[in-house]
Design a protein around this motif. Sequence first.
Motif, short mmCIF file in Angstrom:
data_model
loop_
_atom_site.label_atom_id
_atom_site.label_comp_id
_atom_site.label_asym_id
_atom_site.label_seq_id
_atom_site.Cartn_x
_atom_site.Cartn_y
_atom_site.Cartn_z
N LEU A 1 -2.46 -64.51 -13.12
CA LEU A 1 -1.21 -63.82 -12.84
C LEU A 1 -0.88 -62.72 -13.84
CD1 LEU A 1 1.27 -66.58 -11.58
CD2 LEU A 1 -0.14 -65.03 -10.26
N GLY A 2 -1.75 -62.49 -14.81
CA GLY A 2 -1.51 -61.39 -15.73
C GLY A 2 -0.31 -61.55 -16.63
N ARG A 3 0.08 -62.79 -16.91
CA ARG A 3 1.21 -63.01 -17.82
C ARG A 3 0.85 -62.56 -19.24
NH1 ARG A 3 6.12 -64.26 -15.75
NH2 ARG A 3 6.58 -65.14 -17.81
N PRO A 4 1.84 -62.19 -20.06
CA PRO A 4 1.53 -61.76 -21.43
C PRO A 4 0.86 -62.89 -22.22
CG PRO A 4 3.79 -61.19 -20.84
CD PRO A 4 3.27 -62.08 -19.75
N SER A 5 -0.11 -62.52 -23.04
CA SER A 5 -0.73 -63.49 -23.93
C SER A 5 0.25 -63.89 -25.03
CB SER A 5 -1.99 -62.90 -24.58
OG SER A 5 -2.95 -62.58 -23.60
N PRO A 6 0.14 -65.09 -25.56
CA PRO A 6 1.05 -65.50 -26.63
C PRO A 6 0.73 -64.78 -27.93
CG PRO A 6 -0.64 -67.15 -26.31
CD PRO A 6 -0.83 -66.16 -25.21
N VAL A 7 1.76 -64.59 -28.73
CA VAL A 7 1.56 -64.09 -30.09
C VAL A 7 1.12 -65.26 -30.96
CG1 VAL A 7 2.70 -63.04 -32.08
CG2 VAL A 7 3.28 -62.29 -29.77
N GLU A 8 0.20 -65.00 -31.88
CA GLU A 8 -0.25 -66.02 -32.83
C GLU A 8 0.13 -65.57 -34.24
OE1 GLU A 8 -4.20 -68.09 -31.33
OE2 GLU A 8 -4.38 -65.92 -31.15
N VAL A 9 0.98 -66.35 -34.89
CA VAL A 9 1.42 -66.04 -36.25
C VAL A 9 0.85 -67.10 -37.18
CG1 VAL A 9 3.41 -65.85 -37.78
CG2 VAL A 9 3.53 -64.93 -35.47
N VAL A 10 0.20 -66.66 -38.23
CA VAL A 10 -0.36 -67.55 -39.23
C VAL A 10 0.52 -67.50 -40.48
CG1 VAL A 10 -2.37 -68.07 -40.67
CG2 VAL A 10 -2.69 -67.20 -38.35
N GLY B 1 9.04 -62.84 -30.57
CA GLY B 1 9.16 -63.22 -29.18
C GLY B 1 8.40 -64.49 -28.87
N THR B 2 8.49 -64.92 -27.61
CA THR B 2 7.79 -66.11 -27.14
C THR B 2 7.09 -65.78 -25.84
OG1 THR B 2 9.76 -66.85 -25.91
CG2 THR B 2 9.49 -67.68 -28.17
N PRO B 3 6.08 -66.58 -25.45
CA PRO B 3 5.55 -67.76 -26.15
C PRO B 3 4.85 -67.37 -27.44
CG PRO B 3 4.22 -67.24 -24.21
CD PRO B 3 5.41 -66.33 -24.16
N LEU B 4 4.96 -68.25 -28.40
CA LEU B 4 4.51 -67.96 -29.76
C LEU B 4 3.81 -69.19 -30.33
CD1 LEU B 4 4.77 -66.31 -32.53
CD2 LEU B 4 6.88 -67.61 -32.86
N SER C 1 -0.66 -63.35 -41.04
CA SER C 1 -1.13 -62.41 -40.03
C SER C 1 -0.38 -62.63 -38.73
CB SER C 1 -2.64 -62.57 -39.79
OG SER C 1 -2.92 -63.81 -39.16
N VAL C 2 -0.36 -61.59 -37.91
CA VAL C 2 0.24 -61.64 -36.58
C VAL C 2 -0.74 -60.98 -35.62
CG1 VAL C 2 2.19 -60.96 -35.12
CG2 VAL C 2 2.56 -61.45 -37.55
N SER C 3 -1.04 -61.66 -34.52
CA SER C 3 -2.03 -61.10 -33.59
C SER C 3 -1.72 -61.56 -32.18
CB SER C 3 -3.45 -61.53 -33.99
OG SER C 3 -3.56 -62.95 -33.97
N ARG C 4 -2.36 -60.93 -31.23
CA ARG C 4 -2.24 -61.31 -29.84
C ARG C 4 -3.61 -61.09 -29.18
NH1 ARG C 4 2.18 -61.11 -26.08
NH2 ARG C 4 3.41 -59.83 -27.52
N ILE C 5 -4.07 -62.08 -28.41
CA ILE C 5 -5.32 -61.93 -27.69
C ILE C 5 -5.10 -60.91 -26.57
CG2 ILE C 5 -7.04 -63.09 -26.25
CD1 ILE C 5 -6.41 -65.66 -27.74
#
Length: 421
Positions: free
Chosen positions: A380-389, A15-18, A404-408
């Motif tokens: 505004l509580g928008r979803p945090s971006p996914v971070e893919v390494v 998904g995005t933002p990514l 790795s795949v993570s999200r703050i």
Amino acid sequence: MSARNSNEELARTYGTPLYVYDLSRVRAARRDLFRWLPEGVEVYYAFKANPHPDLVRALREGPGPGCRAEISSTGELATALEAGHTGEEILYTGPGKTPGELREAVRGGLRRFSAESLSDLEHIGAAAVAEGVVVDCLLRINSATASAASGVRMTGKASQFGIDSETVGDVAAALRNVPGTSVAGLHLFSQSNAADEEALIGEFRHTIETATRLQEELRVPLRMLDIGGGFTAPYGRVGDRAAYPKLAGELSAELDLRLPGWREGRPRIAVESGRYLVGDSGTLVTSVSNVKESRGRKFVILDGGINVFGGMSGLGRLLPVSVQVDTGEPTEQASLVGPLCTPGDVLGRDVTVPALAPGDLVQIPNTGAYGPSASLQSFLGRPSPVEVVIDDDGSGDGSKVVVSVSRIERSRTYTERGAAA
């Protein structure tokens, strides 16, 4: 598979933002920076650029010399330790160190701090005394003058950063005698994002000359000299990191002249870098939510704006944010805006873009620095971006594998009205 198609596939999966970070680019930037510098100069990585543990590990580990850690919080300290740094590899900086943070840092094994003032030095010393140790401190100096007028100026004006160079002599005796501390050297950081190589060299020369003069005035042994940074890399725009083919020779000559023992580590010489080391490792992938026209102007509304990128533009440090896209052939102009309910959520005004429609992907290059951790994620509580390494898969053909795949995660606890304290 091309990098662009790889990112599109990752966007379909996660998904995005990514954010996509390529560790091979991190290692390349580290190799380049050490190649531009004289042999033996230490490099501290400024965690504020991007504290992702995988990037920190890639900068720390070999082959070749690795980067030390420059941190400004206990959160960054935790990341540094998680990534394998030891206390002796970490420099703790910043003007707002609290007593609790200092105690935690000293307990964590840190023995090197940058002091912004006499009172800051006293606070560091109090934490060290409480833990029964003595810590090395660099005196950060706010030089009254500078060499270059380019880049973001960090000295020469009233500031929370550093001890004013014109008054530091007045408190020299006090600085030398703070319990729990040993003055180990000086820290000067005069600019960020130098305009060109000549500007960077000129600033380093001025810094070294200032440091040698202050060493005599303060009557302290100069065991370490941190001359700051200023290494340039594009931010959210198409382009390459700067090259510095003259830097090693020019900097070596200046150090030989002013500090002839530096080649034997008397003093140790250090520089700092953030954006240069990780900026071109990252690509931000967003989706087009909507396209509209207003009074003759086109607006492309993305699912990520300054809540995922460019939030620091509000501080003036990176203003203005004006991204370029790396998606298709540009055919028209439009403003790229985010999903937030504020007119300030703009990534680029009248940017040249391909014809875009809802559901299309927009890729913004050179976003490995000052991304999620420097943005307005809670607004505004928008979803945090996914971070893919990702990294090379070892085949030698440029193919990548996900590391790795993570999200703050954002969290907030509310206390019910009337609940017991």
